[in-house]
Write a protein that holds these residues in place. Structure first.
Motif, PDB file in Angstrom:
ATOM      1  N   GLY A 179     184.463  51.339 -25.373  1.00 34.45           N
ATOM      2  CA  GLY A 179     183.653  52.422 -25.908  1.00 34.45           C
ATOM      3  C   GLY A 179     182.370  52.660 -25.145  1.00 34.45           C
ATOM      4  N   GLU A 180     182.175  51.921 -24.035  1.00 34.65           N
ATOM      5  CA  GLU A 180     180.930  52.050 -23.274  1.00 34.65           C
ATOM      6  C   GLU A 180     180.711  53.463 -22.748  1.00 34.65           C
ATOM      7  OE1 GLU A 180     182.168  47.761 -23.101  1.00 34.65           O
ATOM      8  OE2 GLU A 180     183.168  49.707 -22.954  1.00 34.65           O
ATOM      9  N   ALA A 181     181.778  54.243 -22.585  1.00 36.13           N
ATOM     10  CA  ALA A 181     181.631  55.608 -22.077  1.00 36.13           C
ATOM     11  C   ALA A 181     180.853  56.490 -23.044  1.00 36.13           C
ATOM     12  CB  ALA A 181     183.014  56.217 -21.819  1.00 36.13           C
ATOM     13  N   TYR A 182     180.682  56.039 -24.281  1.00 35.92           N
ATOM     14  CA  TYR A 182     179.973  56.835 -25.274  1.00 35.92           C
ATOM     15  C   TYR A 182     178.474  56.535 -25.344  1.00 35.92           C
ATOM     16  CZ  TYR A 182     184.761  57.509 -26.998  1.00 35.92           C
ATOM     17  OH  TYR A 182     186.086  57.806 -27.111  1.00 35.92           O
ATOM     18  N   VAL A 183     177.993  55.617 -24.532  1.00 34.26           N
ATOM     19  CA  VAL A 183     176.586  55.227 -24.603  1.00 34.26           C
ATOM     20  C   VAL A 183     175.695  56.374 -24.112  1.00 34.26           C
ATOM     21  CG1 VAL A 183     174.816  53.639 -23.749  1.00 34.26           C
ATOM     22  CG2 VAL A 183     177.096  52.783 -24.300  1.00 34.26           C
ATOM     23  N   GLU A 184     174.621  56.653 -24.863  1.00 37.95           N
ATOM     24  CA  GLU A 184     173.612  57.621 -24.448  1.00 37.95           C
ATOM     25  C   GLU A 184     172.402  56.833 -23.955  1.00 37.95           C
ATOM     26  OE1 GLU A 184     170.862  61.172 -26.396  1.00 37.95           O
ATOM     27  OE2 GLU A 184     172.753  60.614 -27.353  1.00 37.95           O
ATOM     28  N   TRP A 185     172.285  56.735 -22.633  1.00 38.71           N
ATOM     29  CA  TRP A 185     171.242  55.902 -22.050  1.00 38.71           C
ATOM     30  C   TRP A 185     169.895  56.619 -22.051  1.00 38.71           C
ATOM     31  CZ3 TRP A 185     172.548  51.052 -21.531  1.00 38.71           C
ATOM     32  CH2 TRP A 185     173.873  50.699 -21.248  1.00 38.71           C
ATOM     33  N   GLY A 186     168.845  55.843 -22.253  1.00 37.90           N
ATOM     34  CA  GLY A 186     167.492  56.331 -22.060  1.00 37.90           C
ATOM     35  C   GLY A 186     166.902  57.146 -23.185  1.00 37.90           C
ATOM     36  N   THR A 187     167.605  57.278 -24.303  1.00 36.99           N
ATOM     37  CA  THR A 187     167.100  58.039 -25.441  1.00 36.99           C
ATOM     38  C   THR A 187     166.761  57.096 -26.576  1.00 36.99           C
ATOM     39  OG1 THR A 187     168.534  59.903 -24.841  1.00 36.99           O
ATOM     40  CG2 THR A 187     167.616  59.899 -27.067  1.00 36.99           C
ATOM     41  N   PRO A 188     165.555  57.167 -27.142  1.00 30.88           N
ATOM     42  CA  PRO A 188     165.240  56.307 -28.290  1.00 30.88           C
ATOM     43  C   PRO A 188     166.238  56.527 -29.419  1.00 30.88           C
ATOM     44  CG  PRO A 188     163.265  57.405 -27.483  1.00 30.88           C
ATOM     45  CD  PRO A 188     164.426  58.034 -26.761  1.00 30.88           C
ATOM     46  N   PHE A 189     166.534  55.462 -30.125  1.00 34.39           N
ATOM     47  CA  PHE A 189     167.558  55.518 -31.167  1.00 34.39           C
ATOM     48  C   PHE A 189     167.325  56.663 -32.143  1.00 34.39           C
ATOM     49  CE2 PHE A 189     168.878  54.094 -35.476  1.00 34.39           C
ATOM     50  CZ  PHE A 189     170.253  54.147 -35.282  1.00 34.39           C
ATOM     51  N   TRP A 190     166.056  56.896 -32.528  1.00 37.76           N
ATOM     52  CA  TRP A 190     165.767  57.907 -33.541  1.00 37.76           C
ATOM     53  C   TRP A 190     165.897  59.336 -33.005  1.00 37.76           C
ATOM     54  CZ3 TRP A 190     162.493  54.309 -31.523  1.00 37.76           C
ATOM     55  CH2 TRP A 190     161.473  54.753 -30.699  1.00 37.76           C
ATOM     56  N   GLU A 191     166.074  59.471 -31.692  1.00 37.12           N
ATOM     57  CA  GLU A 191     166.269  60.794 -31.116  1.00 37.12           C
ATOM     58  C   GLU A 191     167.722  61.056 -30.719  1.00 37.12           C
ATOM     59  OE1 GLU A 191     163.574  61.349 -27.885  1.00 37.12           O
ATOM     60  OE2 GLU A 191     161.785  60.962 -29.099  1.00 37.12           O
ATOM     61  N   THR A 192     168.572  60.065 -30.895  1.00 36.65           N
ATOM     62  CA  THR A 192     169.977  60.241 -30.513  1.00 36.65           C
ATOM     63  C   THR A 192     170.710  61.090 -31.536  1.00 36.65           C
ATOM     64  OG1 THR A 192     170.650  58.223 -31.675  1.00 36.65           O
ATOM     65  CG2 THR A 192     170.076  58.011 -29.348  1.00 36.65           C
ATOM     66  N   ARG A 223     170.143  45.078 -24.712  1.00 38.59           N
ATOM     67  CA  ARG A 223     171.068  45.775 -23.818  1.00 38.59           C
ATOM     68  C   ARG A 223     170.735  47.251 -23.642  1.00 38.59           C
ATOM     69  NH1 ARG A 223     174.324  42.209 -22.303  1.00 38.59           N
ATOM     70  NH2 ARG A 223     175.553  43.707 -21.127  1.00 38.59           N
ATOM     71  N   GLU A 224     169.496  47.648 -23.964  1.00 32.02           N
ATOM     72  CA  GLU A 224     168.942  48.978 -23.666  1.00 32.02           C
ATOM     73  C   GLU A 224     169.539  50.112 -24.483  1.00 32.02           C
ATOM     74  OE1 GLU A 224     168.637  49.815 -19.498  1.00 32.02           O
ATOM     75  OE2 GLU A 224     168.258  47.719 -18.998  1.00 32.02           O
ATOM     76  N   ASN A 225     170.347  49.809 -25.460  1.00 27.64           N
ATOM     77  CA  ASN A 225     170.879  50.814 -26.381  1.00 27.64           C
ATOM     78  C   ASN A 225     171.226  50.083 -27.670  1.00 27.64           C
ATOM     79  OD1 ASN A 225     173.471  52.070 -27.666  1.00 27.64           O
ATOM     80  ND2 ASN A 225     172.543  53.759 -26.520  1.00 27.64           N
ATOM     81  N   ILE A 226     170.708  50.564 -28.794  1.00 30.61           N
ATOM     82  CA  ILE A 226     170.859  49.857 -30.066  1.00 30.61           C
ATOM     83  C   ILE A 226     172.328  49.608 -30.406  1.00 30.61           C
ATOM     84  CG2 ILE A 226     170.671  50.160 -32.580  1.00 30.61           C
ATOM     85  CD1 ILE A 226     168.073  49.272 -31.551  1.00 30.61           C
ATOM     86  N   LEU A 227     173.141  50.651 -30.339  1.00 34.01           N
ATOM     87  CA  LEU A 227     174.527  50.490 -30.774  1.00 34.01           C
ATOM     88  C   LEU A 227     175.340  49.665 -29.785  1.00 34.01           C
ATOM     89  CD1 LEU A 227     175.151  53.956 -32.409  1.00 34.01           C
ATOM     90  CD2 LEU A 227     175.055  51.745 -33.532  1.00 34.01           C
TER      91      LEU A 227
END
Length: 329
Positions: free
Chosen positions: A125-138, A189-193
């Motif tokens: 599922g790594e292809a779904y990662v949104e890098w560089g965006t704070p969790f509350w803005e995703t 790991r730079e992304n909450i989820l």
């Protein structure tokens, strides 16, 4: 245990010579690799078959109906590669977010063999990662695709498969994760989820190991290092032949220099085979292992004859940004 890894130079593509061990140590074993369409899952399925196992391969991408990854690989292609190499395999189109579809696969395996010896849970599922965006803005519904694909599929699969896997003593349940236990304990790991999902997969193996211990079965998590998969090669605009040269080419921005530590998915495949072939594998129950540790313990190498130590290299970079990845291979 011996290997026949092809010797190569960094500028030469490895010859995919695949009978990694001296004999077929898994003859007669029945395996299921969940998420075998490409990358690590495909390599694991091929290596298990080369070691003599009958491998059931599951994935969503089928002829004419690719998954939302938008890749060309299909689950039927994985099975065809195995049979072309003289192995035994069967492809099953299955979305592991749908328990009824998993149950149907298990019913087919039970009808054909009456047992299952090895489960490898490799859905990512790594292809779904949104890098560089704070969790509350995703966009949370979009981000939750990673959590569903990378963790809920593992729970659905384990729940459906374990009744068959535990029917006889000695069953082996392997979770494929990202990061050693020590690394994940001290690094975000730079992304909450992504962080939650990958640490939870390791914890799933830990918990299942305690429950499976009561029925003479084993659960282990394994992490690769930096995986040189088809998707990663395409992402960096390189290939199986030129990845090392391109990584060290200072005129290029991609792949990054650190990609020179990367490993083929077959180092993970050989780790799975080594564990499945080891009659004393239960000593690793509940733990998270890494491919370098498995290669060192069992005495095998990657396809090019090297033994990359990605996690040592990554932690060394924190104190020595100029560390040479070639010194960790």
């Amino acid at each position: 245990m011996t290997t026949d890894a092809a010797e190569t130079t960094p500028q030469t593509a490895p010859i995919e010579r695949f009978a990694p061990f001296a004999d077929q140590t898994l003859n007669g074993r029945i395996a299921l690799v969940a998420g075998a369409t490409r990358g690590a899952g495909r390599a694991i399925a091929r290596d298990l078959a080369r070691a003599g196992a009958f491998v059931h391969c599951t994935g969503r991408s089928t002829l004419g109906r690719p998954s939302d990854y938008g890749r060309a690989e299909t689950i039927e292609e994985t099975a065809s590669l195995i049979t072309a190499e003289g192995g035994q395999a069967e492809a099953h189109v299955c979305d592991h977010l749908e328990p009824a579809r998993i149950a149907e696969v298990i019913r087919r395996i039970d009808d054909r063999h009456g047992r299952l010896d090895i489960l490898v849970n490799d859905i990512g599922g790594e292809a779904y990662v949104e890098w560089g965006t704070p969790f509350w803005e995703t966009d949370l519904p979009s981000e939750l695709r990673l959590f569903r694909a990378g963790l809920l599929t593992h729970l659905h699969t384990a729940h459906a498969v374990l009744p068959l896997l535990t029917r006889s003593p000695g069953g082996l349940h392997i979770e494929i994760t990202d990061g050693t236990a020590a690394y994940n304990a001290g690094h975000y790991r730079e992304n909450i989820l992504l962080d939650l999902t990958k640490t939870a997969v390791s914890r799933l193996a830990f918990g299942l190991g305690h429950e499976l211990d009561k029925v003479s079965a084993t659960a282990i998590a394994i992490t690769p290092g930096w995986l040189r998969s088809e998707m990663m090669l395409d992402h960096f605009g390189t290939n199986k032949t030129d990845w090392m040269r391109d990584s060290l080419d200072e005129s290029r921005t991609e792949p990054p220099r650190d990609f020179a530590i990367s490993e083929t998915p077959h180092l993970l495949g050989r780790s799975v085979v080594a564990l499945a072939s080891d009659p004393d594998r239960h000593r690793f129950n509940t733990t998270t292992q890494d491919t370098h540790g498995m290669a060192t313990h069992y005495g095998f190498n990657d396809l090019d004859g090297s033994r990359p130590d990605s996690w040592s290299f990554i932690t060394t970079l924190e104190v020595d940004p100029a560390a040479d990845p070639r010194e960790f291979r």
